[in-house]
Design a protein around this motif. Structure first.
Motif, PDB file in Angstrom:
ATOM      1  N   GLY A 262      -4.734  16.883   1.448  1.00 58.78           N
ATOM      2  CA  GLY A 262      -5.819  17.347   2.307  1.00 58.78           C
ATOM      3  C   GLY A 262      -6.411  16.262   3.178  1.00 58.78           C
ATOM      4  O   GLY A 262      -5.735  15.317   3.589  1.00 58.78           O
ATOM      5  N   LEU A 263      -7.701  16.395   3.421  1.00 56.92           N
ATOM      6  CA  LEU A 263      -8.406  15.495   4.341  1.00 56.92           C
ATOM      7  C   LEU A 263      -8.408  14.050   3.839  1.00 56.92           C
ATOM      8  O   LEU A 263      -8.311  13.112   4.640  1.00 56.92           O
ATOM      9  N   ILE A 264      -8.501  13.843   2.526  1.00 62.60           N
ATOM     10  CA  ILE A 264      -8.535  12.485   1.968  1.00 62.60           C
ATOM     11  C   ILE A 264      -7.247  11.735   2.318  1.00 62.60           C
ATOM     12  O   ILE A 264      -7.280  10.554   2.695  1.00 62.60           O
ATOM     13  N   SER A 265      -6.115  12.417   2.203  1.00 65.80           N
ATOM     14  CA  SER A 265      -4.830  11.804   2.539  1.00 65.80           C
ATOM     15  C   SER A 265      -4.796  11.382   4.005  1.00 65.80           C
ATOM     16  O   SER A 265      -4.380  10.270   4.340  1.00 65.80           O
ATOM     17  N   THR A 266      -5.246  12.277   4.888  1.00 65.60           N
ATOM     18  CA  THR A 266      -5.267  11.993   6.328  1.00 65.60           C
ATOM     19  C   THR A 266      -6.181  10.821   6.648  1.00 65.60           C
ATOM     20  O   THR A 266      -5.836   9.945   7.445  1.00 65.60           O
ATOM     21  N   ILE A 267      -7.350  10.784   6.011  1.00 63.57           N
ATOM     22  CA  ILE A 267      -8.315   9.695   6.240  1.00 63.57           C
ATOM     23  C   ILE A 267      -7.721   8.358   5.803  1.00 63.57           C
ATOM     24  O   ILE A 267      -7.868   7.340   6.495  1.00 63.57           O
ATOM     25  N   LEU A 268      -7.043   8.338   4.660  1.00 62.55           N
ATOM     26  CA  LEU A 268      -6.442   7.098   4.158  1.00 62.55           C
ATOM     27  C   LEU A 268      -5.406   6.551   5.125  1.00 62.55           C
ATOM     28  O   LEU A 268      -5.317   5.345   5.356  1.00 62.55           O
ATOM     29  N   ILE A 269      -4.606   7.444   5.712  1.00 65.02           N
ATOM     30  CA  ILE A 269      -3.567   7.021   6.656  1.00 65.02           C
ATOM     31  C   ILE A 269      -4.195   6.412   7.913  1.00 65.02           C
ATOM     32  O   ILE A 269      -3.793   5.337   8.362  1.00 65.02           O
ATOM     33  N   VAL A 270      -5.177   7.110   8.477  1.00 64.24           N
ATOM     34  CA  VAL A 270      -5.854   6.603   9.679  1.00 64.24           C
ATOM     35  C   VAL A 270      -6.557   5.280   9.366  1.00 64.24           C
ATOM     36  O   VAL A 270      -6.504   4.326  10.158  1.00 64.24           O
ATOM     37  N   LEU A 271      -7.198   5.207   8.211  1.00 58.52           N
ATOM     38  CA  LEU A 271      -7.894   3.990   7.797  1.00 58.52           C
ATOM     39  C   LEU A 271      -6.913   2.826   7.648  1.00 58.52           C
ATOM     40  O   LEU A 271      -7.229   1.689   8.028  1.00 58.52           O
ATOM     41  N   ALA A 272      -5.718   3.102   7.119  1.00 60.13           N
ATOM     42  CA  ALA A 272      -4.702   2.057   6.933  1.00 60.13           C
ATOM     43  C   ALA A 272      -4.297   1.444   8.266  1.00 60.13           C
ATOM     44  O   ALA A 272      -4.232   0.216   8.410  1.00 60.13           O
ATOM     45  N   VAL A 273      -4.023   2.299   9.260  1.00 61.46           N
ATOM     46  CA  VAL A 273      -3.595   1.805  10.572  1.00 61.46           C
ATOM     47  C   VAL A 273      -4.765   1.127  11.289  1.00 61.46           C
ATOM     48  O   VAL A 273      -4.592   0.092  11.949  1.00 61.46           O
ATOM     49  N   LEU A 274      -5.962   1.685  11.165  1.00 65.37           N
ATOM     50  CA  LEU A 274      -7.150   1.085  11.771  1.00 65.37           C
ATOM     51  C   LEU A 274      -7.420  -0.296  11.189  1.00 65.37           C
ATOM     52  O   LEU A 274      -7.759  -1.241  11.909  1.00 65.37           O
ATOM     53  N   PHE A 275      -7.232  -0.440   9.874  1.00 63.02           N
ATOM     54  CA  PHE A 275      -7.424  -1.726   9.208  1.00 63.02           C
ATOM     55  C   PHE A 275      -6.396  -2.742   9.711  1.00 63.02           C
ATOM     56  O   PHE A 275      -6.727  -3.899   9.998  1.00 63.02           O
ATOM     57  N   GLY A 276      -5.127  -2.297   9.836  1.00 61.32           N
ATOM     58  CA  GLY A 276      -4.082  -3.184  10.351  1.00 61.32           C
ATOM     59  C   GLY A 276      -4.379  -3.643  11.767  1.00 61.32           C
ATOM     60  O   GLY A 276      -4.157  -4.810  12.114  1.00 61.32           O
ATOM     61  N   LEU A 277      -4.893  -2.722  12.598  1.00 60.30           N
ATOM     62  CA  LEU A 277      -5.244  -3.064  13.975  1.00 60.30           C
ATOM     63  C   LEU A 277      -6.383  -4.081  14.007  1.00 60.30           C
ATOM     64  O   LEU A 277      -6.340  -5.054  14.771  1.00 60.30           O
TER      65      LEU A 277
END
Length: 295
Positions: A262-277
């Motif tokens: 659900g939403l938690i999975s999607t948030i984690l993915i976006v957060l991962a890429v945002l953190f890398g950036l």
């Protein structure tokens, strides 16, 4: 080393990349038409697949199959770029998780319920999350690539160290080729066996969407940690150590997204890429403020 170079040329040269690209493209097209044929044969009662899977209910779902093979090719590209560019290697990780979301969108499109209760239906709501996440991830990856193109300030006397580091990464890349393709083959074989036998223990679609890639990102975490440890032999620069450590954290966040839904999975993915950036932006600012004579 001559033996390793020969192996590298066989599997990870430019010629090998073109050959594998063409092969996977043909397999993807073949898989798409086979999937499409199975859907229509099942729909008209010609064959009984004994399945309730959403992948065999709507022709749009057939797009899921070629995307799966495209993802296999992206895995190969990740290995291909590992010795060449660390930032491109990380970019490929982000591209893979984005393509997994895009692949899922094609399945979700075939099951959308177009009603006035859009935000009350779980499937439609998840489709909304995923389509917004795919656009955000696309932009974040663009920015990450842009930051990755900035040239590092390296001294000439570090050239030998860099070459040694690249040679170590080549060894890791050579080792990853059989590991990842064996993992992909075993996953495909096990799932198709369950399908052909009409097993009652077939995984849910959410689990199918994560097949191979949850283990894949687990291996990537180990690879990233090994690269981090090896990098200590070639640099003691604080900002580079933080950059490499940050990328490990980013990969872990992506792996964690497979353990939830659900939403938690999607948030984690976006957060991962945002953190890398964020990590690479700060790293590049360090690079600009580092004078060659202070290295």
């Amino acid at each position: 080393m001559n033996f390793l170079n020969k192996i590298y040329q066989i599997f990870l040269s430019e010629f090998a990349k073109r050959r594998i690209e063409k092969t996977i493209l043909y397999v993807a097209l073949f898989g798409f038409f086979i999937h499409l044929i199975l859907i229509y044969l099942s729909k008209f009662g010609v064959v009984n697949l004994s399945l309730e899977s959403e992948l065999f209910k709507n022709p749009i779902s057939a797009i899921y199959t070629p995307f799966s093979f495209i993802l296999v090719y992206e895995v190969y590209l990740l290995i291909y770029y590992l010795p060449k560019s660390f930032t491109t290697y990380i970019t490929k990780q982000y591209e893979i998780i984005t393509l997994i979301i895009i692949r899922k969108l094609f399945k979700d499109l075939s099951a959308l319920e177009l009603t006035s209760d859009w935000f009350q239906i779980k499937g439609d709501l998840q489709f909304t999350y995923d389509i917004l996440a795919s656009v955000i991830l696309f932009y974040l990856i663009f920015q990450f690539q842009k930051q990755g193109m900035q040239k590092s300030t390296q001294q000439k006397d570090n050239k030998l160290k860099i070459e040694r580091f690249i040679s170590r990464k080549k060894i890791i890349a050579i080792a990853l080729v059989p590991i990842f393709f064996m993992m992909a083959f075993v996953t495909l074989f096990n799932w198709t066996s369950d399908v052909s036998l009409g097993s009652n223990d077939l995984a849910s679609f959410e689990t199918i969407n994560n097949l191979f890639f949850d283990e894949f990102f687990t291996v990537l975490i180990l690879v990233d940690v090994v690269l981090l440890l090896i990098s200590f032999f070639y640099t003691d620069k604080f900002h580079k150590i933080i950059r490499n450590s940050g990328f490990v954290v980013s990969t872990i966040l992506i792996r964690m997204s497979f353990g939830v839904s659900g939403l938690i999975s999607t948030i984690l993915i976006v957060l991962a890429v945002l953190f890398g950036l964020a990590i690479i932006i700060i790293h590049n600012k360090f690079e600009k403020n580092t004078l060659p004579n202070n290295v």
